[in-house]
Write an enzyme that holds these catalytic residues in place. Structure first.
Site, PDB file in Angstrom:
ATOM      1  N   GLU A 264      -1.808  15.164 -20.787  1.00  0.00           N
ATOM      2  CA  GLU A 264      -0.784  15.672 -21.705  1.00  0.00           C
ATOM      3  C   GLU A 264       0.269  14.615 -21.993  1.00  0.00           C
ATOM      4  OE1 GLU A 264       0.840  19.598 -21.038  1.00  0.00           O
ATOM      5  OE2 GLU A 264      -0.932  20.099 -19.847  1.00  0.00           O
TER       6      GLU A 264
ATOM      7  N   ASN B  23       0.820  -1.211   0.000  1.00  0.00           N
ATOM      8  CA  ASN B  23       0.000   0.000   0.000  1.00  0.00           C
ATOM      9  C   ASN B  23       0.852   1.257   0.000  1.00  0.00           C
ATOM     10  OD1 ASN B  23      -2.434  -1.354  -0.060  1.00  0.00           O
ATOM     11  ND2 ASN B  23      -2.648  -1.392   2.166  1.00  0.00           N
TER      12      ASN B  23
END
Length: 105
Positions: free
Chosen positions: A32, A6
């Site tokens: 982008e 995690n």
């Protein structure tokens, strides 16, 4: 353990979304990356890699150069999926560094 997994996942997501949270001259949006790095719309598979993957205890003692980190990113052990990058080709690559890194490094 799941705690370490995690933490690693959180670190990667945090690094990828840092440009959305902080201002800067070199910051770009995730869309982008896809628009500018992938020349064909149907080729849109992103592979995440993270380096160095070391324990928290070692992180305070290790001094890695930018070139060492860059070389480690392309090692199969640093990939987050089961793939050997030495057997394929890259059409585009985006490396995001955190910390005190200047473009000439």
């Amino acid at each position: 353990t799941y705690t370490n997994l995690n933490r690693l996942t959180a670190q990667i997501i945090s690094s990828m979304t840092a440009s959305l949270r902080f201002d800067g001259a070199l910051n770009v949006d995730l869309t982008e990356f896809q628009t500018n790095l992938v020349p064909y719309p149907r080729i849109h598979l992103a592979i995440a890699s993270f380096a160095p993957i070391i324990s928290a205890e070692k992180a305070y003692h290790e001094q890695l150069s930018v070139s060492e980190i860059t070389n480690a990113v392309f090692e199969p052990a640093s990939m987050l999926i089961k793939v050997d990058p030495r057997h394929g080709k890259y059409m585009a690559c985006c490396l995001m560094y955190r910390g005190d890194v200047v473009p000439k490094d």
